[in-house]
Design an enzyme around this catalytic site. Structure first.
Site, PDB file in Angstrom:
ATOM      1  CG  ASP A  10      14.101  25.718  22.126  1.00  0.00           C
ATOM      2  OD1 ASP A  10      13.886  24.581  23.003  1.00  0.00           O
ATOM      3  OD2 ASP A  10      15.294  26.311  22.240  1.00  0.00           O
ATOM      4  CG  HIS A  28      -2.896   0.267  22.516  1.00  0.00           C
ATOM      5  ND1 HIS A  28      -3.807   1.124  21.561  1.00  0.00           N
ATOM      6  CD2 HIS A  28      -2.454  -0.753  21.782  1.00  0.00           C
ATOM      7  CE1 HIS A  28      -4.026   0.411  20.532  1.00  0.00           C
ATOM      8  NE2 HIS A  28      -3.416  -0.639  20.627  1.00  0.00           N
ATOM      9  CG  ASP A  30       3.265  -5.685  21.410  1.00  0.00           C
ATOM     10  OD1 ASP A  30       4.151  -5.654  20.488  1.00  0.00           O
ATOM     11  OD2 ASP A  30       1.986  -5.695  20.986  1.00  0.00           O
ATOM     12  CG  ASP A  48       4.112  -5.761  16.280  1.00  0.00           C
ATOM     13  OD1 ASP A  48       4.365  -5.887  17.465  1.00  0.00           O
ATOM     14  OD2 ASP A  48       3.255  -5.483  15.806  1.00  0.00           O
ATOM     15  CG  HIS A  79      -6.561  -7.509  19.714  1.00  0.00           C
ATOM     16  ND1 HIS A  79      -5.925  -8.556  19.014  1.00  0.00           N
ATOM     17  CD2 HIS A  79      -6.173  -7.796  20.954  1.00  0.00           C
ATOM     18  CE1 HIS A  79      -5.145  -9.217  19.884  1.00  0.00           C
ATOM     19  NE2 HIS A  79      -5.270  -8.856  20.969  1.00  0.00           N
ATOM     20  CG  HIS A 134      -0.602  -5.156  12.189  1.00  0.00           C
ATOM     21  ND1 HIS A 134       0.727  -4.864  12.241  1.00  0.00           N
ATOM     22  CD2 HIS A 134      -0.643  -5.320  13.680  1.00  0.00           C
ATOM     23  CE1 HIS A 134       1.231  -4.784  13.127  1.00  0.00           C
ATOM     24  NE2 HIS A 134       0.501  -5.186  14.138  1.00  0.00           N
ATOM     25  CG  HIS A 156      -0.106  -0.540  13.277  1.00  0.00           C
ATOM     26  ND1 HIS A 156      -1.099  -0.129  14.206  1.00  0.00           N
ATOM     27  CD2 HIS A 156       0.395  -1.764  13.866  1.00  0.00           C
ATOM     28  CE1 HIS A 156      -1.093  -0.908  15.591  1.00  0.00           C
ATOM     29  NE2 HIS A 156      -0.203  -1.805  15.080  1.00  0.00           N
ATOM     30  CD  GLU A 166      -0.932  -8.255  16.874  1.00  0.00           C
ATOM     31  OE1 GLU A 166      -0.885  -7.727  17.940  1.00  0.00           O
ATOM     32  OE2 GLU A 166      -0.552  -7.658  15.736  1.00  0.00           O
ATOM     33  CE1 TYR A 196      -4.552  -9.245  25.656  1.00  0.00           C
ATOM     34  CE2 TYR A 196      -6.289 -10.014  23.895  1.00  0.00           C
ATOM     35  CZ  TYR A 196      -4.966  -9.361  24.326  1.00  0.00           C
ATOM     36  OH  TYR A 196      -3.935  -9.470  23.308  1.00  0.00           O
ATOM     37  NE  ARG A 206      -0.522  -8.068  21.886  1.00  0.00           N
ATOM     38  CZ  ARG A 206      -0.968  -7.314  22.644  1.00  0.00           C
ATOM     39  NH1 ARG A 206      -1.980  -7.529  23.427  1.00  0.00           N
ATOM     40  NH2 ARG A 206      -0.022  -6.405  23.244  1.00  0.00           N
ATOM     41  CD  GLU A 263       2.433  -8.562  17.555  1.00  0.00           C
ATOM     42  OE1 GLU A 263       2.883  -7.858  18.529  1.00  0.00           O
ATOM     43  OE2 GLU A 263       2.005  -7.850  16.538  1.00  0.00           O
TER      44      GLU A 263
HETATM   45  N1  GLY Z   1       2.761  -3.529  18.721  1.00  0.00           N
HETATM   46  C1  GLY Z   1       1.430  -3.159  18.024  1.00  0.00           C
HETATM   47  C2  GLY Z   1       0.718  -4.037  17.614  1.00  0.00           C
HETATM   48  O1  GLY Z   1       0.981  -5.269  17.885  1.00  0.00           O
HETATM   49  O2  GLY Z   1      -0.293  -4.026  16.738  1.00  0.00           O
HETATM   50 MN    MN Z   2       1.139  -6.091  16.025  1.00  0.00          MN
HETATM   51 MN    MN Z   3       2.559  -5.721  18.648  1.00  0.00          MN
END
Ligand code: GLY
Ligand code: MN
Ligand code: MN
Length: 428
Positions: free
Chosen positions: A41, A246, A263, A274, A355, A359, A366, A384, A388, A397, A399
């Site tokens: 529940d 991820h 991140d 982000d 990647h 975005h 996103h 970003e 790697y 990274r 961003e």
């Molecule tokens: N934190 C998710 C991205 O960087 O897209």
């Molecule tokens: Mn991002």
């Molecule tokens: Mn991110």
């Protein structure tokens, strides 16, 4: 609601704009998100539909908005339906909106209880030719689980098969893409709170810490400074973990000599920051780590200049991949000659940067908007780039969140990213 409510005029204007985009003789229907079961529940924490929030500011489940701009009766042009509060419900789950509160938050003057929905809807639908439904049209959205607007669309089609069902998503997307000053203000606060958390990480982190201890410091700083929490599952990835794009377990020990990729983003008034940063666990980059880090940083600084009207995510991606390719040659990852002979379907750079690098961001991390959307002033996107290198246990990274303009504005300009600054702040 933790953090602050947005000004009611913002929601009034959003509805006005959307109403003006509907075809004549139409009704648009937007539902609250489902409450989702975790197990037994217990539900997952509730998250309002971003579209419904954008149009009403309401953060309660089981609310429905109907917009019918051409309805002959003025008071039926905007209607919200919501749960009728009752003592027993409120004893268990807390306060529910009164009609007066719905009016105050949203600016919609006609509020009805949910039990009246079907009958009132019938009246509204019969005075319309088109019914707009807001289905999830995010390009990467994929699930087997039916959701409320989807179920609702099927029901409407069955009940009113002679009406035209229409897509609301393209209209709301166009609108949500351009951020109003009120949205930029709260996005700025989300970024500022993220800055506070990152600075805490810089003074806190040392070899031997667990990644979840670092996460706990971030969560503390977010909540302490008025954020609702994390805008998405935070990534605190030391060493090899940074190679998993991820990685969200955040369960390992941060080791001397390793890098740590964070991140993280605060959520404030339902808007998401982000941010990615990469730091040396022991406070000092090795020469090689620094070389790789500065390559990514150089590219990010150049890439931010591309956040001007007319460009697209697709253009930014391709430009950044090209810039990173050059940096990778400089880092000795492959040679110009090897590049000349590469398989164009599997370019060499893609082994080290797999990647996209931008975005849209806003109510969702996103946010709505695809990769061919032409940038316009007031859109907000991430920038970003990363690298790697599995063989070297290096994952980097960087961003930042950028507002598109003739001169792009970096909402994260205050979040340290220079090598010297990071090392200085990590000194103890
Ligand atoms: N934190 C998710 C991205 O960087 O897209
Ligand atoms: Mn991002
Ligand atoms: Mn991110």
């Amino acid at each position: 609601m933790k953090s602050e409510s947005l000004n009611v005029n913002f929601f009034v204007e959003n509805r006005k704009k959307l109403a003006s985009r509907l075809n004549a003789k139409s009704v648009a229907i937007v539902n609250s998100n489902d409450e989702l079961t975790r197990n037994g529940d217990q539900d997952f924490q509730y998250r309002q539909s971003s579209d419904l929030f954008y149009l009403t500011g309401l953060i309660q489940e089981k609310c429905i908005l109907t917009l019918c701009p051409d309805h002959p009766e003025k008071n039926m042009r905007e209607v919200i339906y919501t749960i009728k509060p009752n003592e027993q419900l409120e004893t268990w789950t807390g306060h529910k909106y009164t009609k007066e509160e719905v009016i105050e938050v949203s600016g919609v003057k006609t509020v009805k209880w949910l039990e009246d929905f079907e009958m009132t809807l019938r009246d509204i639908v019969l005075s319309s030719d088109n019914i707009y439904i807001n289905l999830n049209e995010y390009s990467k959205y994929q699930t087997d689980v039916a959701y409320i607007s989807n179920r609702f669309a099927l029901k409407i089609r069955e009940m009113y098969p002679a009406h035209n069902l229409k897509r609301l998503a393209p209209l709301i997307t166009k609108q949500r893409l351009i951020k109003e000053p009120e949205e930029l203000r709260v996005l700025g606060i989300a970024c500022d709170i993220t800055n506070m958390a990152f600075r805490r990480v810089l003074t806190f982190t040392k070899p031997g810490d667990m990644e979840y201890e670092v996460e706990a410091e971030i969560t503390y700083k977010f909540l302490k400074n008025g954020a609702q929490g994390h805008a998405y599952q935070p990534i605190v990835a030391s060493g090899d973990n940074a190679l998993v794009l991820h990685y969200i377990e955040n369960s390992m020990e941060c080791k001397d000599g390793d890098l740590m990729l964070l991140d993280i983003g605060a959520e404030y008034s339902n808007y998401a920051a982000d941010c990615s940063r990469t730091i040396p666990v022991n406070g000092k980059f090795t020469e090689r780590q620094k070389q790789c880090y500065e390559a990514v940083l150089r590219v990010q600084k150049e890439a931010i200049k591309l956040y001007v009207p007319g460009n697209t995510i697709d253009i930014v991606n391709k430009a950044v991949w090209k810039m990173m390719e050059k940096e990778m040659i400089g880092l000795g990852l492959f040679t110009k000659e090897e590049m000349k002979n590469q398989d164009s379907e599997q370019p060499l750079y893609a082994k080290y940067l797999m990647h996209g690098v931008a975005h849209f961001i806003g109510l969702d991390v996103h946010d709505v908007g695809g990769k061919y959307e032409k940038f316009e002033k007031g859109m907000v996107l991430t920038c970003e780039p990363g690298i790697y290198i599995k063989e070297e246990r290096i994952g980097i990274r960087i961003e930042n969140d950028i507002v598109v303009g003739d001169t792009p504005v970096d909402l994260m300009a205050e979040i340290p990213k220079e090598v010297d600054e990071i090392e200085e702040l990590m000194k103890r």
